[in-house]
Write an enzyme that holds these catalytic residues in place. Structure first.
Site, PDB file in Angstrom:
ATOM      1  N   GLY A  45     -21.051 -28.376  31.949  1.00 55.59           N
ATOM      2  CA  GLY A  45     -21.314 -27.111  32.627  1.00 55.59           C
ATOM      3  C   GLY A  45     -20.972 -27.225  34.099  1.00 55.59           C
ATOM      4  O   GLY A  45     -21.040 -28.315  34.673  1.00 55.59           O
ATOM      5  N   GLN A  50     -21.027 -25.063  42.910  1.00 54.53           N
ATOM      6  CA  GLN A  50     -20.671 -26.487  42.988  1.00 54.53           C
ATOM      7  C   GLN A  50     -19.250 -26.717  43.489  1.00 54.53           C
ATOM      8  O   GLN A  50     -18.911 -27.835  43.872  1.00 54.53           O
ATOM      9  CB  GLN A  50     -20.818 -27.144  41.608  1.00 54.53           C
ATOM     10  N   CYS A  97     -26.190 -34.124  36.725  1.00 57.78           N
ATOM     11  CA  CYS A  97     -25.463 -33.035  37.386  1.00 57.78           C
ATOM     12  C   CYS A  97     -24.237 -33.612  38.069  1.00 57.78           C
ATOM     13  O   CYS A  97     -24.319 -34.661  38.703  1.00 57.78           O
ATOM     14  CB  CYS A  97     -26.377 -32.365  38.415  1.00 57.78           C
ATOM     15  N   LEU A  98     -23.116 -32.914  37.968  1.00 56.58           N
ATOM     16  CA  LEU A  98     -21.883 -33.379  38.606  1.00 56.58           C
ATOM     17  C   LEU A  98     -22.017 -33.412  40.128  1.00 56.58           C
ATOM     18  O   LEU A  98     -21.278 -34.139  40.784  1.00 56.58           O
ATOM     19  CB  LEU A  98     -20.702 -32.483  38.205  1.00 56.58           C
ATOM     20  N   HIS A 139     -29.898 -24.674  33.853  1.00 48.73           N
ATOM     21  CA  HIS A 139     -29.424 -25.588  34.895  1.00 48.73           C
ATOM     22  C   HIS A 139     -28.342 -24.901  35.748  1.00 48.73           C
ATOM     23  O   HIS A 139     -28.370 -24.984  36.976  1.00 48.73           O
ATOM     24  CB  HIS A 139     -28.889 -26.866  34.226  1.00 48.73           C
ATOM     25  N   GLU A 140     -27.409 -24.209  35.091  1.00 51.61           N
ATOM     26  CA  GLU A 140     -26.292 -23.569  35.814  1.00 51.61           C
ATOM     27  C   GLU A 140     -26.749 -22.337  36.582  1.00 51.61           C
ATOM     28  O   GLU A 140     -26.283 -22.100  37.705  1.00 51.61           O
ATOM     29  CB  GLU A 140     -25.144 -23.235  34.848  1.00 51.61           C
ATOM     30  N   HIS A 143     -28.138 -23.345  39.779  1.00 53.31           N
ATOM     31  CA  HIS A 143     -27.108 -23.578  40.807  1.00 53.31           C
ATOM     32  C   HIS A 143     -26.759 -22.273  41.532  1.00 53.31           C
ATOM     33  O   HIS A 143     -26.586 -22.271  42.752  1.00 53.31           O
ATOM     34  CB  HIS A 143     -25.826 -24.143  40.186  1.00 53.31           C
TER      35      HIS A 143
HETATM   36  C1  QAP Z   1     -25.547 -29.559  33.420  1.00 56.04           C
HETATM   37  O1  QAP Z   1     -24.211 -31.423  33.734  1.00 56.04           O
HETATM   38  C2  QAP Z   1     -26.508 -30.018  32.393  1.00 56.04           C
HETATM   39  O2  QAP Z   1     -24.145 -38.018  36.689  1.00 56.04           O
HETATM   40  C3  QAP Z   1     -24.168 -30.100  33.260  1.00 56.04           C
HETATM   41  O3  QAP Z   1     -21.981 -39.542  36.319  1.00 56.04           O
HETATM   42  C4  QAP Z   1     -27.165 -31.231  32.526  1.00 56.04           C
HETATM   43  O4  QAP Z   1     -22.157 -31.767  33.038  1.00 56.04           O
HETATM   44  C5  QAP Z   1     -26.778 -29.250  31.317  1.00 56.04           C
HETATM   45  C6  QAP Z   1     -22.179 -35.781  34.601  1.00 56.04           C
HETATM   46  C7  QAP Z   1     -28.069 -31.624  31.571  1.00 56.04           C
HETATM   47  C8  QAP Z   1     -27.669 -29.657  30.370  1.00 56.04           C
HETATM   48  C9  QAP Z   1     -28.320 -30.849  30.494  1.00 56.04           C
HETATM   49  C10 QAP Z   1     -23.205 -36.268  35.379  1.00 56.04           C
HETATM   50  C11 QAP Z   1     -21.059 -36.562  34.419  1.00 56.04           C
HETATM   51  C12 QAP Z   1     -22.221 -34.440  33.992  1.00 56.04           C
HETATM   52  C13 QAP Z   1     -23.141 -37.512  35.927  1.00 56.04           C
HETATM   53  C14 QAP Z   1     -23.127 -32.203  33.590  1.00 56.04           C
HETATM   54  C15 QAP Z   1     -22.009 -38.309  35.742  1.00 56.04           C
HETATM   55  C16 QAP Z   1     -20.975 -37.811  34.980  1.00 56.04           C
HETATM   56  C17 QAP Z   1     -23.215 -33.567  34.143  1.00 56.04           C
HETATM   57 CO    CO Z   2     -25.481 -29.283  37.936  1.00 58.55          CO
END
Ligand code: QAP
Ligand code: CO
Length: 176
Positions: A45, A50, A97-98, A139-140, A143
């Site tokens: 996501g 972001q 989270c990215l 989560h989004e 943001h």
């Molecule tokens: C949001 O998160 C989310 O730390 C999207 O090293 C999070 O795509 C939705 C990511 C949890 C539902 C549950 C994070 C990739 C990606 C990192 C992401 C990383 C590499 C996070």
């Molecule tokens: Co995020």
């Protein structure tokens, strides 16, 4: 298609409540670029906040629970001006989270949602979500309102993770 720069905590733009989309012209290009950026970063996501864009736009591609390998594009969806109409139940998930790379924490959210949003043509639609998809939507949308998952933790847990992130950022700097 272009890759966008993903802002990292503590970038101040991540605290901004971004504005609703009023003019849908050019929104498809933004969404294409956000999708490319999300896949490139191996995310599920991404919100416009972001990538430093002041628009209420999110893209999601949340894998199905029983999915062994991720089928890219299978659950891809773009939400413009999304609103949670109804939220019920509670669930807890270890979120990342990215914009906060390398850190995760358990976050409590609603488990079931009814969501309203607009598509790229400006047409409204409604749907229900549960499981990881419902967590990702919350989560989004957070943001878009200027919140990160670390803002959803208890004060103590938030302070601990912020210190850890600060330390990691400092040692990154020293390594340069
Ligand atoms: C949001 O998160 C989310 O730390 C999207 O090293 C999070 O795509 C939705 C990511 C949890 C539902 C549950 C994070 C990739 C990606 C990192 C992401 C990383 C590499 C996070
Ligand atoms: Co995020």
């Amino acid at each position: 298609m272009a890759l966008l720069n993903i802002l990292k905590y503590p970038d101040p733009f991540l605290k901004k409540k971004v504005a609703p989309v009023k003019n849908f012209t050019g929104i498809k290009t933004l969404i294409d670029d956000m999708v490319e950026t999300m896949y490139n970063a191996k995310g599920i996501g991404l919100a416009a906040t972001q990538v430093g864009v002041d628009k209420r736009v999110v893209v999601l591609d949340v894998p199905d629970k029983d999915e062994e390998k991720r089928v890219k594009g299978k659950n891809l969806i773009a939400l413009i001006n999304p609103e949670i109409i109804e939220a019920t139940g509670t669930t807890k998930y270890e979120e990342g989270c990215l914009s906060v790379p390398g850190f995760t924490a358990d976050v409590e959210r609603a488990s079931n949602l009814k969501v309203m949003a607009f598509d790229t043509n400006g047409k409204p639609f409604e749907f229900e979500a549960d499981g990881l998809f419902a967590i990702a939507i919350q989560h989004e949308i957070d943001h878009l309102d200027g919140f990160l998952f670390i803002d959803r933790l208890s004060r103590l847990k938030r302070e601990i993770i912020k210190k850890k992130i600060k330390k990691a950022l400092e040692s990154e700097e020293k390594a340069l």
